[in-house]
Design a protein around this motif. Sequence first.
Motif, short mmCIF file in Angstrom:
data_model
loop_
_atom_site.label_atom_id
_atom_site.label_comp_id
_atom_site.label_asym_id
_atom_site.label_seq_id
_atom_site.Cartn_x
_atom_site.Cartn_y
_atom_site.Cartn_z
N LEU A 64 39.22 38.66 38.63
CA LEU A 64 38.11 38.06 39.37
C LEU A 64 38.30 38.24 40.87
CD1 LEU A 64 38.39 36.47 36.58
CD2 LEU A 64 37.15 34.63 37.71
N VAL A 65 37.20 38.63 41.54
CA VAL A 65 37.18 38.70 42.99
C VAL A 65 35.94 37.95 43.48
CG1 VAL A 65 38.44 40.89 43.09
CG2 VAL A 65 35.94 40.90 43.03
N ASP A 66 36.02 37.40 44.68
CA ASP A 66 34.91 36.62 45.25
C ASP A 66 33.90 37.59 45.85
OD1 ASP A 66 33.23 34.95 46.78
OD2 ASP A 66 34.84 33.54 47.18
N SER A 67 32.68 37.59 45.32
CA SER A 67 31.66 38.54 45.76
C SER A 67 31.23 38.33 47.21
CB SER A 67 30.43 38.45 44.86
OG SER A 67 29.78 37.19 45.00
N ARG A 68 31.53 37.16 47.77
CA ARG A 68 31.10 36.86 49.13
C ARG A 68 31.99 37.48 50.20
NH1 ARG A 68 31.41 30.52 48.64
NH2 ARG A 68 33.43 31.24 47.83
N HIS A 69 33.14 37.98 49.79
CA HIS A 69 34.10 38.53 50.74
C HIS A 69 34.64 39.87 50.22
CE1 HIS A 69 33.98 34.46 52.33
NE2 HIS A 69 34.36 34.00 51.15
N ASP A 70 35.20 40.65 51.13
CA ASP A 70 35.88 41.86 50.70
C ASP A 70 37.09 41.48 49.85
OD1 ASP A 70 34.20 43.64 51.98
OD2 ASP A 70 35.41 43.74 53.81
N PRO A 71 37.44 42.30 48.87
CA PRO A 71 38.67 42.03 48.10
C PRO A 71 39.86 41.90 49.03
CG PRO A 71 37.38 43.79 47.08
CD PRO A 71 36.73 43.50 48.40
N LEU A 82 38.70 44.69 33.58
CA LEU A 82 37.33 44.45 34.00
C LEU A 82 37.38 43.65 35.29
CD1 LEU A 82 34.22 44.41 33.50
CD2 LEU A 82 34.59 42.22 32.33
N VAL A 83 36.67 44.12 36.32
CA VAL A 83 36.58 43.38 37.57
C VAL A 83 35.28 42.57 37.56
CG1 VAL A 83 36.45 43.51 40.09
CG2 VAL A 83 37.93 45.09 38.82
N VAL A 84 35.40 41.27 37.75
CA VAL A 84 34.23 40.38 37.78
C VAL A 84 34.06 39.85 39.20
CG1 VAL A 84 33.28 38.18 36.98
CG2 VAL A 84 34.37 39.74 35.35
N ALA A 85 32.88 40.08 39.77
CA ALA A 85 32.56 39.59 41.10
C ALA A 85 31.89 38.23 40.96
CB ALA A 85 31.64 40.57 41.82
N THR A 86 32.64 37.17 41.26
CA THR A 86 32.16 35.82 41.02
C THR A 86 31.22 35.33 42.13
OG1 THR A 86 34.07 34.83 42.16
CG2 THR A 86 34.28 35.24 39.78
#
Length: 200
Positions: free
Chosen positions: A112-119, A138-142
């Motif tokens: 999981l990565v935060d979609s609001r910020h760059d990884p 699988l990368v999930v943009a939360t």
Amino acid sequence: MDVHDVKLTISAVAAAQYPTDGRPEIAFLGRSNVGKSSLINRLIKRKAMARTSSVPGKTQTLNFYDLDSRLFFVDVPGYGYAKVSKAARAKFAAMIETYLTTRQPLHGAVLLVDSRHDPTADDISMYQYLKYYQIKTLVVATKIDKTPKSKRLHVVKQITKRMDLNQTDVVIPFSAVTGEGYDAIWSWLEQTAGVEGSLK
């Protein structure tokens, strides 16, 4: 098909405590407060089965959730929280490494990565780590509901580029609020774990 029976089998701190029945496992990884508990709860249609710690970085166990005696979701401790002591970070980093590199029933990982910020650098390092050990990822943009629909494709492209995803891995935007991404994530989970059509 809905997940009918979910239970927390064990909160493990050592390999000797892991389940021994050999059922497929999917690991959920991400930095603290990225939304792992919210994703897991949405996928299993429970409000609070996976609990969010009141103190970021406090959860330091591998939590094995049994889904219909067919599949385990494994909630892995969040990384990247600076206020956790170095000794504590080293301890559960070693636990996570042992699990990811030696666990035979592990079929794949959801990162999981935060979609609001760059990884973050930690996100990128974790992805590279999973690829080094050839773990399906699988990368999930939360928290995608926080981004205007017109900008979501750009967000996915930026995450893909920043993390240097290989050609077989994808980014799925997800919102625990709206459920966006639910079907796509479950499709990947069922295929990766070999339980198509039996759990969603």
